[in-house]
Design a protein around this motif. Structure first.
Motif, short mmCIF file in Angstrom:
data_model
loop_
_atom_site.label_atom_id
_atom_site.label_comp_id
_atom_site.label_asym_id
_atom_site.label_seq_id
_atom_site.Cartn_x
_atom_site.Cartn_y
_atom_site.Cartn_z
N CYS A 193 49.77 41.19 49.12
CA CYS A 193 49.31 40.08 47.89
C CYS A 193 48.55 41.34 47.51
O CYS A 193 48.59 42.49 47.35
CB CYS A 193 47.86 39.58 48.44
N GLY A 246 45.73 35.45 41.85
CA GLY A 246 45.82 36.40 42.97
C GLY A 246 47.41 36.10 43.53
O GLY A 246 47.31 34.62 43.74
N SER A 256 45.70 41.42 43.91
CA SER A 256 44.99 40.99 43.54
C SER A 256 44.66 40.28 41.82
O SER A 256 46.03 40.93 41.44
CB SER A 256 43.67 41.68 43.40
N CYS A 275 42.05 40.21 47.31
CA CYS A 275 43.35 39.07 46.95
C CYS A 275 42.75 37.62 48.04
O CYS A 275 41.47 37.45 48.06
CB CYS A 275 44.38 39.10 48.58
#
Length: 123
Positions: free
Chosen positions: A50, A33, A52, A106
């Protein structure tokens, strides 16, 4: 050697847009991530967004939700941050980072960081 290189920063007027790029080398963004962070002078670093490693989960700070979009191009091994409707308070150095974590969320920690790119929003 794991490396992250940000680009795309610059000076933009309020209401304008920028797209930041985070080019990864030494690892695949499909397996790790990526987070985007920013730090303004005199302020603490904050995570902006963010994604993943699966690409199926994204997260945004409340201050940018609805204006910023994180995306990934696996073929280019690059993660992007599209920033629209920019405000002066978005002015900061923006960093991308990566760390270990499960595929569906994340990363919880970030061990590898890029050098940062400056974003300045001003008229």
């Amino acid at each position: 050697q794991l490396q992250l290189v940000e680009s795309g920063g610059g000076l933009v007027q309020p209401g304008g847009s920028l797209r930041l790029s985070c080019a990864a080398s030494g690892f695949r963004v499909d397996f790790y991530g990526i987070g985007w962070f920013r730090q303004a002078p005199g302020k603490e670093r904050e995570r902006v967004s963010c994604i993943s490693s699966s690409g199926g989960s994204t997260n945004y700070a409340g201050s940018v939700k609805g204006r910023f979009t994180i995306s990934r191009d696996s073929a280019r091994n690059t993660v992007y941050l599209q920033m629209n409707s920019l405000k002066p308070e978005d002015t900061a150095v923006y960093y991308c980072a990566t760390g270990p974590g499960s595929a569906s969320v994340c990363p919880g920690t970030y061990n590898y960081w890029g050098q940062g790119t400056q974003v300045t929003v001003s008229s």
